[in-house]
Scaffold this motif. Structure first.
Motif, PDB file in Angstrom:
ATOM      1  N   LEU A  77      37.915  48.592  45.210  1.00 50.97           N
ATOM      2  CA  LEU A  77      36.835  47.640  44.967  1.00 50.97           C
ATOM      3  C   LEU A  77      37.199  46.709  43.824  1.00 50.97           C
ATOM      4  CD1 LEU A  77      33.871  46.713  45.437  1.00 50.97           C
ATOM      5  CD2 LEU A  77      33.259  48.296  43.633  1.00 50.97           C
ATOM      6  N   LEU A  78      37.674  47.286  42.713  1.00 53.19           N
ATOM      7  CA  LEU A  78      38.027  46.458  41.572  1.00 53.19           C
ATOM      8  C   LEU A  78      39.187  45.531  41.899  1.00 53.19           C
ATOM      9  CD1 LEU A  78      37.636  49.071  38.733  1.00 53.19           C
ATOM     10  CD2 LEU A  78      36.218  47.059  39.103  1.00 53.19           C
ATOM     11  N   LYS A  79      40.163  46.012  42.657  1.00 50.94           N
ATOM     12  CA  LYS A  79      41.284  45.161  43.026  1.00 50.94           C
ATOM     13  C   LYS A  79      40.827  44.052  43.956  1.00 50.94           C
ATOM     14  CE  LYS A  79      44.941  48.411  42.180  1.00 50.94           C
ATOM     15  NZ  LYS A  79      46.015  49.234  42.695  1.00 50.94           N
ATOM     16  N   SER A  80      39.842  44.335  44.807  1.00 53.40           N
ATOM     17  CA  SER A  80      39.366  43.297  45.712  1.00 53.40           C
ATOM     18  C   SER A  80      38.648  42.190  44.948  1.00 53.40           C
ATOM     19  CB  SER A  80      38.443  43.883  46.778  1.00 53.40           C
ATOM     20  OG  SER A  80      37.218  44.274  46.217  1.00 53.40           O
ATOM     21  N   PHE A  81      38.095  42.530  43.773  1.00 49.85           N
ATOM     22  CA  PHE A  81      37.462  41.522  42.944  1.00 49.85           C
ATOM     23  C   PHE A  81      38.444  40.855  41.994  1.00 49.85           C
ATOM     24  CE2 PHE A  81      33.344  43.849  43.647  1.00 49.85           C
ATOM     25  CZ  PHE A  81      32.795  42.850  44.407  1.00 49.85           C
ATOM     26  N   SER A  82      39.664  41.343  41.961  1.00 47.78           N
ATOM     27  CA  SER A  82      40.681  40.789  41.082  1.00 47.78           C
ATOM     28  C   SER A  82      41.155  39.457  41.667  1.00 47.78           C
ATOM     29  CB  SER A  82      41.836  41.775  40.996  1.00 47.78           C
ATOM     30  OG  SER A  82      42.459  41.682  39.784  1.00 47.78           O
ATOM     31  N   HIS A  83      41.088  38.396  40.882  1.00 41.92           N
ATOM     32  CA  HIS A  83      41.396  37.055  41.368  1.00 41.92           C
ATOM     33  C   HIS A  83      42.388  36.362  40.460  1.00 41.92           C
ATOM     34  CE1 HIS A  83      38.187  37.234  44.327  1.00 41.92           C
ATOM     35  NE2 HIS A  83      37.347  37.606  43.391  1.00 41.92           N
ATOM     36  N   LYS A 100      28.344  34.646  41.531  1.00 42.54           N
ATOM     37  CA  LYS A 100      27.127  34.717  40.729  1.00 42.54           C
ATOM     38  C   LYS A 100      26.736  36.189  40.568  1.00 42.54           C
ATOM     39  CE  LYS A 100      22.554  32.766  40.363  1.00 42.54           C
ATOM     40  NZ  LYS A 100      21.622  31.791  40.897  1.00 42.54           N
ATOM     41  N   GLY A 101      26.387  36.555  39.336  1.00 43.85           N
ATOM     42  CA  GLY A 101      26.006  37.930  39.057  1.00 43.85           C
ATOM     43  C   GLY A 101      27.171  38.805  38.628  1.00 43.85           C
ATOM     44  N   TYR A 102      28.340  38.194  38.443  1.00 42.28           N
ATOM     45  CA  TYR A 102      29.537  38.931  38.038  1.00 42.28           C
ATOM     46  C   TYR A 102      30.161  38.295  36.803  1.00 42.28           C
ATOM     47  CZ  TYR A 102      29.339  41.547  42.377  1.00 42.28           C
ATOM     48  OH  TYR A 102      28.941  42.367  43.389  1.00 42.28           O
ATOM     49  N   LEU A 103      31.067  39.020  36.174  1.00 44.23           N
ATOM     50  CA  LEU A 103      31.730  38.589  34.954  1.00 44.23           C
ATOM     51  C   LEU A 103      33.213  38.925  35.063  1.00 44.23           C
ATOM     52  CD1 LEU A 103      31.606  37.876  31.821  1.00 44.23           C
ATOM     53  CD2 LEU A 103      31.244  40.329  31.493  1.00 44.23           C
ATOM     54  N   ALA A 104      34.062  37.986  34.691  1.00 45.22           N
ATOM     55  CA  ALA A 104      35.496  38.247  34.672  1.00 45.22           C
ATOM     56  C   ALA A 104      35.876  38.829  33.319  1.00 45.22           C
ATOM     57  CB  ALA A 104      36.281  36.968  34.923  1.00 45.22           C
ATOM     58  N   VAL A 105      36.648  39.909  33.341  1.00 44.04           N
ATOM     59  CA  VAL A 105      37.156  40.514  32.115  1.00 44.04           C
ATOM     60  C   VAL A 105      38.653  40.761  32.278  1.00 44.04           C
ATOM     61  CG1 VAL A 105      34.979  41.619  31.477  1.00 44.04           C
ATOM     62  CG2 VAL A 105      36.603  42.881  32.858  1.00 44.04           C
ATOM     63  N   TYR A 106      39.348  40.745  31.155  1.00 47.81           N
ATOM     64  CA  TYR A 106      40.779  41.048  31.141  1.00 47.81           C
ATOM     65  C   TYR A 106      40.948  42.407  30.484  1.00 47.81           C
ATOM     66  CZ  TYR A 106      41.362  36.221  32.405  1.00 47.81           C
ATOM     67  OH  TYR A 106      41.301  35.026  33.066  1.00 47.81           O
ATOM     68  N   VAL A 107      41.695  43.279  31.146  1.00 42.31           N
ATOM     69  CA  VAL A 107      41.837  44.655  30.700  1.00 42.31           C
ATOM     70  C   VAL A 107      43.312  44.997  30.567  1.00 42.31           C
ATOM     71  CG1 VAL A 107      41.372  47.057  31.292  1.00 42.31           C
ATOM     72  CG2 VAL A 107      39.702  45.298  31.869  1.00 42.31           C
ATOM     73  N   GLY A 108      43.632  45.719  29.525  1.00 46.90           N
ATOM     74  CA  GLY A 108      45.002  46.168  29.346  1.00 46.90           C
ATOM     75  C   GLY A 108      45.405  46.079  27.900  1.00 46.90           C
ATOM     76  N   GLU A 109      46.568  46.559  27.641  1.00 47.75           N
ATOM     77  CA  GLU A 109      47.080  46.551  26.280  1.00 47.75           C
ATOM     78  C   GLU A 109      48.270  45.614  26.189  1.00 47.75           C
ATOM     79  OE1 GLU A 109      47.701  50.764  25.982  1.00 47.75           O
ATOM     80  OE2 GLU A 109      45.810  50.999  24.920  1.00 47.75           O
ATOM     81  N   ARG A 110      48.393  45.004  25.050  1.00 56.03           N
ATOM     82  CA  ARG A 110      49.480  44.070  24.750  1.00 56.03           C
ATOM     83  C   ARG A 110      49.516  42.936  25.753  1.00 56.03           C
ATOM     84  NH1 ARG A 110      52.460  49.075  23.208  1.00 56.03           N
ATOM     85  NH2 ARG A 110      52.166  49.177  20.968  1.00 56.03           N
ATOM     86  N   GLN A 150      50.290  42.966  28.969  1.00 55.29           N
ATOM     87  CA  GLN A 150      50.109  43.308  30.375  1.00 55.29           C
ATOM     88  C   GLN A 150      48.625  43.488  30.690  1.00 55.29           C
ATOM     89  OE1 GLN A 150      52.794  46.238  31.719  1.00 55.29           O
ATOM     90  NE2 GLN A 150      54.542  45.183  30.866  1.00 55.29           N
ATOM     91  N   LYS A 151      47.936  42.377  30.789  1.00 54.80           N
ATOM     92  CA  LYS A 151      46.503  42.413  31.067  1.00 54.80           C
ATOM     93  C   LYS A 151      46.240  42.065  32.524  1.00 54.80           C
ATOM     94  CE  LYS A 151      45.104  41.538  26.384  1.00 54.80           C
ATOM     95  NZ  LYS A 151      45.558  42.807  25.954  1.00 54.80           N
ATOM     96  N   LYS A 152      45.221  42.692  33.077  1.00 53.93           N
ATOM     97  CA  LYS A 152      44.836  42.444  34.460  1.00 53.93           C
ATOM     98  C   LYS A 152      43.392  41.969  34.471  1.00 53.93           C
ATOM     99  CE  LYS A 152      45.077  44.436  38.982  1.00 53.93           C
ATOM    100  NZ  LYS A 152      45.546  45.545  39.778  1.00 53.93           N
ATOM    101  N   ARG A 153      43.101  41.047  35.353  1.00 52.19           N
ATOM    102  CA  ARG A 153      41.761  40.467  35.440  1.00 52.19           C
ATOM    103  C   ARG A 153      40.934  41.222  36.467  1.00 52.19           C
ATOM    104  NH1 ARG A 153      39.481  35.940  38.378  1.00 52.19           N
ATOM    105  NH2 ARG A 153      37.904  34.938  37.107  1.00 52.19           N
ATOM    106  N   PHE A 154      39.715  41.584  36.080  1.00 53.67           N
ATOM    107  CA  PHE A 154      38.759  42.224  36.974  1.00 53.67           C
ATOM    108  C   PHE A 154      37.459  41.437  36.942  1.00 53.67           C
ATOM    109  CE2 PHE A 154      41.536  45.703  35.709  1.00 53.67           C
ATOM    110  CZ  PHE A 154      41.790  46.328  36.921  1.00 53.67           C
ATOM    111  N   VAL A 155      36.745  41.472  38.035  1.00 53.69           N
ATOM    112  CA  VAL A 155      35.426  40.847  38.112  1.00 53.69           C
ATOM    113  C   VAL A 155      34.432  41.978  38.323  1.00 53.69           C
ATOM    114  CG1 VAL A 155      33.978  39.207  39.360  1.00 53.69           C
ATOM    115  CG2 VAL A 155      36.414  38.724  39.048  1.00 53.69           C
TER     116      VAL A 155
END
Length: 96
Positions: A15-21, A30-40, A42-47
């Motif tokens: 689910l999270l990967k499907s929202f990854s853009h 609408k109703g969602y928020l993009a966040v960047y997750v990870g250390e240093r 190597q960050k990945k974007r999730f919605v």
């Protein structure tokens, strides 16, 4: 029971990967928020749904982000300083 938990985690990852853009905020529904997750570097974007913002566990991550970055997030969006696995585990718990 371990199989069921494993399936829940796997479906949450999908689910999270499907929202990854791409990094364009125009593709955040609408109703969602993009966040960047990870250390240093190597960050990945999730919605994620905005409803996560009211959950105490997610708010703890937001406080950690505030302590580390203040209001200057290096990716240009909300950056959460935790591992991808911790974030996925948290998201799977919030989803249930």
């Amino acid at each position: 029971m371990a199989i069921r938990i494993s399936r829940v985690l796997q479906s949450s990852k999908q689910l999270l990967k499907s929202f990854s853009h791409s990094s364009n905020n125009a593709d955040v529904p609408k109703g969602y928020l993009a966040v960047y997750v990870g250390e240093r570097m190597q960050k990945k974007r999730f919605v994620v749904p905005l409803t996560y913002l009211s959950h105490p566990c997610f708010q703890k991550l937001l406080r950690k982000a505030e302590e580390e970055f203040g209001f200057d997030h290096p990716m240009g969006g909300l950056t959460i300083p935790c591992t991808e696995q911790i974030f996925i585990d948290l998201a799977s718990r919030l989803r249930t």
